[in-house]
Design an enzyme around this catalytic site. Structure first.
Site, PDB file in Angstrom:
ATOM      1  CD  GLU A  50      -1.582  -2.225   1.554  1.00 30.04           C
ATOM      2  OE1 GLU A  50      -0.190  -2.660   1.761  1.00 30.04           O
ATOM      3  OE2 GLU A  50      -2.575  -3.202   1.824  1.00 30.04           O
ATOM      4  CG  PHE A 112      -9.487  -9.712  11.524  1.00 28.79           C
ATOM      5  CD1 PHE A 112      -8.193  -9.980  11.659  1.00 28.79           C
ATOM      6  CD2 PHE A 112      -9.664  -9.682  10.125  1.00 28.79           C
ATOM      7  CE1 PHE A 112      -7.275 -10.342  10.928  1.00 28.79           C
ATOM      8  CE2 PHE A 112      -8.764 -10.252   9.092  1.00 28.79           C
ATOM      9  CZ  PHE A 112      -7.451 -10.369   9.500  1.00 28.79           C
ATOM     10  CD  GLN A 113      -7.154  -7.316   7.610  1.00 32.83           C
ATOM     11  OE1 GLN A 113      -7.936  -6.927   6.917  1.00 32.83           O
ATOM     12  NE2 GLN A 113      -5.928  -7.479   7.235  1.00 32.83           N
ATOM     13  CE  LYS A 162     -17.219  -7.090   4.207  1.00 33.67           C
ATOM     14  NZ  LYS A 162     -16.883  -8.422   4.601  1.00 33.67           N
ATOM     15  CG  MET A 470      22.662  12.375   3.739  1.00 37.30           C
ATOM     16  SD  MET A 470      23.635  13.581   2.834  1.00 37.30           S
ATOM     17  CE  MET A 470      22.911  14.063   1.351  1.00 37.30           C
TER      18      MET A 470
END
Lengths: 565, 186
Positions: A50, A112-113, A162, A470
């Site tokens: 993502e 969940f999630q 959802k 760097m």
């Protein structure tokens, strides 16, 4: 029209002119995905991570000027977007991000999630929404696009549970915006503009500091008119690069920590700074209390909170640069500033910051210079963060607006791979070069698969020094060469890696191979990668150490001087 | 001009009455390191709009930044710096003080002087309700210390301009912003 929430999202995006979405599915956003086949005009690019979707939407937005769109599922999907959203927020990039959320009844139950996505993204978005009724979707998405791409642009997130995607509601697309708390000031205050014109006509040694705002406002011609009419040298900030042609006689390059010494010195010697759409970032000012004390300041920005935030200003003007500069230019009297321009030429010859030393070794600076010549300064260059980013900013001669794309404020390593993907999708007919570091490249290289899959022909130049370069440079200068955790002793074989992904891979270890490798990569039909194995301990010069002043400038390799810090 | 003189300033903001607005505002204060001495929130005279009153600690530059960053929030409709105005500002405090039959009348005298009220009496303590500006409440607290303060609860300051044309006239922030560029919001 009675539609599901998912259909409403698609219908709304189409009405906002969206043609491409970068995303990755998951449980909470699945009902939205299942409606996608009904809308073939929405091109969906399936990413591998993502973060790639967010950076790609960001790159797309930076080169097209239209908000990029990324979406992901709840929980880890949303948190993986966070780095990309934060980077867009820091650089004011217009983006609309849609995330799935757990069903309404489950919100707050640690389902969940489940993640508090609006809570997490609150400080890194311009605004965000949690939708609790499908009927709110059209209004929220319409507002999201308006907020994202007006005023000072930025990312807007819309979090949709959802079951809201699944529920049906009446779809009516709003034709107006009602945001009483959001009315950007665009025109600029007439009397302030006159005051600015007066300061400009009185000044003997003016400089323009052109920032990202010129690009968002597309005020290139207005900037050029101001500079040419009054013969004012133009310094471009890191994100302002390409807002003014690098090959213009009045262009003085980039100032600050790794800017051209003569640009920083010009700021120090100026009697007037005209700051346009920039925010006096600490990489430009160094120690703020010692920055440009000899000059008065005009600051034009669309965001009032940027004015006076870091540096006190004499004439502040809040407004859109295109509109303000158009008005300002009418009050500007032609001037020549012969002595001042001559002084800047002297500074340039006394401090030739951009000379590349003559050696047979494969220097990163030389590669960028060759890239610039081979593409005639007309490619889109996307970078990651670190040494290669600074070299790409310094040594490529940018001619086309928006052609330098980099994660500036946030400094997100890994931007170079998905960012370049988004740029190429936004500019399919242009040559896009990703100048990558070996460190950042490995953070997001999974998107190579996405590019091969979708035939997105980005060309990669990995400036491979087997170091987090760097950071190593800082360790060399400021920590007595105590190289802790910066050396990659076993990098992958990038050529084989490219081949494994189905791309062309080329390795360059010698100076003489550079130009032909660049040509070969550009001739190849599809994404290609060059692994430039460069001098490992090459440093970026000049350098003004963090929090210091122009008097602490390190112009060339002399670590003894740097180490006194 | 002393930009960094520390003072307390009163800022009032009209905000959309939406879930999460207080979070947006307080998160902005936290993130930017602004100090809030007090914060009071309540409904305004208009439906769906609330009014927040902040007392902020800091110099002119800090207060200017606070005002601008409040403006920048999409849900904030209007911000006024009302510190310099002719304002009525009030705070309410409830103070629980140790008390017995012997000293109750002495406490009542102090309460009377401050035009405060005793709103609850128990055998060993009483609760005093007092309104006024912060100084008044602190003075009363100082006087009550001798008796033994058990608990203090304060609402935070709310403030309003004096005079009929108050709501139109308190656009002082706009007058002030002229000096830094007629900022409204972005």
């Amino acid at each position: 029209m009675n539609l599901t929430g998912g259909q409403m999202v698609c219908e709304s995006l189409i009405r906002e002119g969206v043609d491409v979405i970068f995303g990755l599915p998951g449980g909470a956003i699945l009902p939205l995905y299942q409606t996608l086949p009904e809308y073939p005009q929405l091109r969906h690019i399936l990413v591998r991570h993502e973060q790639g979707a967010a950076h790609a939407a960001d790159g797309y937005a930076r080169v097209t000027g239209r908000p990029g769109v990324a979406w992901a599922t709840s929980g880890p999907g949303a948190t993986n977007l966070v780095t990309g959203i934060a980077s867009a927020q820091m650089d004011s990039v217009p983006m609309v991000v849609i995330t799935g959320q757990v069903s309404r009844a489950a919100i707050g139950s640690d389902a969940f999630q489940e993640t508090d996505t609006t809570g997490i993204t609150l400080p890194i978005t311009k605004h965000n929404y949690l939708i609790m009724d499908p009927a709110e979707i059209p209004q929220a998405i319409h507002e999201a696009f308006h907020i994202a791409n007006s005023g000072r642009p930025g990312p807007v997130l819309v979090d949709i549970p959802k079951d809201v995607f699944q529920e049906k509601g009446v779809f009516e697309y709003p034709n107006k915006i009602d945001l009483p708390g959001y009315k950007p000031t665009l025109g600029g205050h007439a009397s302030q503009i006159k005051k600015a014109a007066k300061l400009i006509s009185e000044s003997q040694r003016p400089v323009i500091l052109a920032g990202h705002g010129i690009i968002f406002s597309e005020a290139y011609d207005e900037l050029k008119e101001l500079a040419e009419k009054a013969q004012i040298p133009v310094i471009t900030t890191l994100l302002g690069i390409s807002s003014f042609p690098d090959d213009h006689l009045l262009c003085v390059g980039m100032p600050g920590m790794h800017g051209m010494a003569y640009a920083s010195l010009a700021i120090e010697e100026a009697d007037l700074l005209i700051a346009l759409g920039m925010r006096f970032d600490d990489r430009i000012t160094g120690k703020r209390s010692a920055f440009a004390l000899g000059s008065r300041k005009i600051h034009i920005d669309i965001d009032p909170s940027e004015i006076g935030k870091n540096i006190p200003v004499d004439v502040p003007i809040v407004g859109d640069l295109k509109s303000v500069l158009t008005k300002l230019n009418k009050h500007i009297e032609p001037a020549t500033h012969v002595g001042w321009l001559q002084r800047i030429e002297d500074l340039k010859s006394k401090h030739p910051s951009m000379n590349i030393r003559d050696t047979d070794k494969l220097l990163p600076q030389y590669i960028i210079q060759q890239l610039s010549e081979a593409t005639d300064g007309n490619a889109y260059v996307v970078t990651g963060v670190g040494q290669h980013q600074m070299w790409a900013a310094q040594h490529y001669v940018y001619k086309e607006p928006r052609s330098f794309v980099t994660s500036g404020g946030s400094g997100a390593m890994g931007y170079e791979v998905p960012g370049a993907m988004g740029v190429q999708v936004g500019k399919p007919d242009k040559v896009v070069w990703s100048v990558a570091g070996d460190g950042g490249f490995q953070m997001t290289m999974a998107e190579l698969a996405t590019m091969v899959e979708n035939n997105i022909p980005v060309k990669f130049a990995i400036i491979n020094n087997n170091y987090l370069g760097m950071v190593r440079q800082w360790q060399e200068f400021f920590y007595q060469k105590n190289y802790v955790a910066t050396s990659y002793t076993h990098n992958p074989d990038f050529v084989k890696l490219a081949e494994a992904f189905g791309m062309l891979g080329i390795r360059v270890t010698d100076k003489t191979q550079v130009r032909s490798a660049i040509e070969k990569a550009m001739d190849y039909d599809g994404p290609a990668l060059i692994d430039f194995v460069v001098e490992e301990e090459e440093n970026v010069f000049p350098m003004i150490p963090a929090g210091q002043t122009i008097h602490d400038l390190i112009e060339e390799p002399a670590p003894e001087k740097a180490m006194r810090q | 001009m002393n930009m960094n003189k520390i003072s307390t300033r009163t800022i009032s903001a009209l905000v959309q009455d939406k879930p999460g607005v207080l979070n947006r505002v307080s998160s902005m204060f936290r993130r930017r390191g602004f100090n809030i001495a007090s914060l009071a929130v309540g409904h305004s005279e208009m439906p769906n709009l609330s009014r927040m009153t902040f007392v902020v600690e800091g110099g002119d530059q800090v207060v200017e930044q606070v005002t601008k960053h409040l403006h920048k929030l999409i849900d904030v409709i209007k911000v006024s710096d009302i510190s310099e105005d002719n304002v009525v500002s009030r705070e309410l405090a409830l103070i629980r003080v140790k008390s017995n039959v012997q000293n109750r009348s002495e406490i009542m005298q102090v309460v009377d002087i401050f035009r405060a009220n005793i709103v609850d009496v128990a055998p060993e303590s009483l609760i005093i309700e007092v309104t006024g500006d912060g100084n008044k409440i602190e003075s009363l607290q100082d006087l009550l210390k001798g008796f033994g303060i058990l608990e203090v609860m304060r609402t935070g300051t709310i403030a309003m301009n004096r005079g009929l044309e108050s709501r139109q006239d308190n656009d002082n922030s706009r007058r002030q912003t002229a000096s830094w560029g007629e900022a409204s919001s972005v």
